[in-house]
Design a protein around this motif. Structure first.
Motif, PDB file in Angstrom:
ATOM      1  N   HIS A  53       0.823  -1.214   0.000  1.00 31.52           N
ATOM      2  CA  HIS A  53       0.000   0.000   0.000  1.00 31.52           C
ATOM      3  C   HIS A  53       0.859   1.268   0.000  1.00 31.52           C
ATOM      4  O   HIS A  53       0.329   2.359  -0.186  1.00 31.52           O
ATOM      5  N   LEU A  54       2.187   1.140   0.222  1.00 33.05           N
ATOM      6  CA  LEU A  54       3.019   2.333   0.367  1.00 33.05           C
ATOM      7  C   LEU A  54       3.436   2.971  -0.954  1.00 33.05           C
ATOM      8  O   LEU A  54       3.218   4.170  -1.140  1.00 33.05           O
ATOM      9  N   PRO A  55       4.061   2.239  -1.887  1.00 34.24           N
ATOM     10  CA  PRO A  55       4.625   2.903  -3.072  1.00 34.24           C
ATOM     11  C   PRO A  55       3.592   3.108  -4.169  1.00 34.24           C
ATOM     12  O   PRO A  55       2.487   2.569  -4.117  1.00 34.24           O
ATOM     13  N   GLY A  56       3.982   3.908  -5.156  1.00 31.97           N
ATOM     14  CA  GLY A  56       3.144   4.086  -6.332  1.00 31.97           C
ATOM     15  C   GLY A  56       2.431   5.421  -6.359  1.00 31.97           C
ATOM     16  O   GLY A  56       2.257   6.088  -5.341  1.00 31.97           O
ATOM     17  N   GLU A  57       2.017   5.814  -7.523  1.00 32.41           N
ATOM     18  CA  GLU A  57       1.265   7.054  -7.685  1.00 32.41           C
ATOM     19  C   GLU A  57      -0.026   7.029  -6.888  1.00 32.41           C
ATOM     20  O   GLU A  57      -0.530   8.073  -6.480  1.00 32.41           O
ATOM     21  N   VAL A  58      -0.592   5.842  -6.688  1.00 31.15           N
ATOM     22  CA  VAL A  58      -1.806   5.719  -5.886  1.00 31.15           C
ATOM     23  C   VAL A  58      -1.492   5.162  -4.502  1.00 31.15           C
ATOM     24  O   VAL A  58      -2.394   4.782  -3.765  1.00 31.15           O
ATOM     25  N   GLY A  59      -0.200   5.118  -4.134  1.00 27.85           N
ATOM     26  CA  GLY A  59       0.201   4.614  -2.822  1.00 27.85           C
ATOM     27  C   GLY A  59       0.096   5.675  -1.750  1.00 27.85           C
ATOM     28  O   GLY A  59      -0.089   6.873  -2.023  1.00 27.85           O
ATOM     29  N   LEU A  60       0.237   5.260  -0.512  1.00 26.61           N
ATOM     30  CA  LEU A  60       0.055   6.178   0.611  1.00 26.61           C
ATOM     31  C   LEU A  60       1.161   7.218   0.708  1.00 26.61           C
ATOM     32  O   LEU A  60       0.913   8.345   1.145  1.00 26.61           O
ATOM     33  N   ILE A  61       2.383   6.868   0.310  1.00 27.49           N
ATOM     34  CA  ILE A  61       3.477   7.837   0.394  1.00 27.49           C
ATOM     35  C   ILE A  61       3.183   9.039  -0.507  1.00 27.49           C
ATOM     36  O   ILE A  61       3.190  10.194  -0.058  1.00 27.49           O
TER      37      ILE A  61
END
Length: 301
Positions: free
Chosen positions: A279-287
């Motif tokens: 769930h953390l990385p990515g354009e739609v991730g939480l970061i």
């Protein structure tokens, strides 16, 4: 199904997030959240729900970050596991009138029954009332335990953090309900689609083992960029491709819901947020989602 299997199945259900869309600029499982009017930083940690909690001793800055927060935030409030398990089991049954005879061929029924007997110890005579999605999760869980027999005391990282919070009289907040996760993981697909994905997994066990190995290595390297690459990797002639709707429901849509809740949560109290690492990385991730809301999100080294 015994209590141990239900506890581990609950952990596995929380682990099954599938897709992210871009890399982050540093490798870390632990991130600080500051700025945007926050009086004290909060922390975001990416868990692997089936890695033993002894792994946490190796994460730089984790103990300090946890001790310097006032509450724990997780995907679920796991304080009542018995109630959660009852809800999962009550929603895991096939709809009235639907049987495996109506979902898959006689040849596939024999293969599925044999696989379940070899891995779990019981076959479709006992498990044939369960939805195919639950059987997929049960087979995945059993194989994970076989390949990596390391889960400590039946407690996942997520449950560990919440138990430690209770010992310190800290609040626990769940970002979603058991019903939310049941809907995505057991009810999103039709029984026919669930059966299709179940049999694809049963017929391609080497592919599942390869994916587990790659995820295991990447997580133990704290490398969420590699986790990103694994979740994005397109296999030539993938025998079990997920649809965009299925991918989005597991990750993007849930992240968006969480990002609507997190600003109020971390403004109220400094928080230790522990959710599945994908769930953390990515354009739609939480970061990136928290950064887009104006927060400074940096790796803890």
């Amino acid at each position: 199904m015994n209590r141990k299997s239900l506890l581990l199945l609950t952990a596995l259900l929380m682990m099954l997030s599938c897709t992210v869309q871009s890399k982050v600029d540093n490798n870390s499982l632990l991130w600080s959240i500051s700025g945007n009017g926050l009086e004290s930083p909060s922390y975001l940690f990416g868990t692997h729900h089936l890695v033993p909690i002894t792994f946490l001793d190796s994460v730089p800055g984790l103990k300090h970050s946890f001790e310097n927060t006032e509450q724990v935030v997780g995907e679920l409030d796991m304080s009542n596991m018995a109630e959660m398990q009852m809800k999962i089991m009550s929603e895991s049954m096939l709809p009235n009138g639907v049987t495996y005879d109506s979902l898959i061929s006689e040849e596939d029924i024999e293969l599925l029954d044999s696989t379940l007997r070899n891995l779990v110890g019981v076959g479709l005579e006992q498990l044939g009332i369960m939805k195919p999605a639950l059987l997929s999760n049960l087979i995945s869980l059993t194989l994970y335990q076989k390949f990596y027999p390391t889960l400590s005391n039946e407690i996942s990282m997520d449950q560990h953090f919440q138990e430690e919070a209770l010992l310190r009289n800290r609040p626990i907040i769940g970002l979603e309900s058991t019903e939310d996760q049941i809907e995505v993981l057991l009810n999103l697909q039709s029984p026919e689609r669930q059966a299709e994905m179940l049999m694809c997994m049963v017929k391609n066990p080497d592919l599942l083992k390869e994916q587990m190995d790659e995820l295991h290595v990447a997580y133990h390297s704290y490398d969420i960029n590699v986790l990103y690459e694994l979740s994005e990797k397109e296999l030539p002639n993938d025998p079990c491709p997920s649809t965009e709707e299925e991918k989005n429901a597991l990750n993007r849509d849930r992240n968006n819901k969480w990002l609507r809740k997190l600003p109020d949560i971390i403004a109220d109290k400094s928080s230790f947020i522990a959710v599945g690492c994908l769930h953390l990385p990515g354009e739609v991730g939480l970061i990136e989602g928290l950064r887009s809301l104006g927060y400074t999100v940096e790796p803890v080294k």
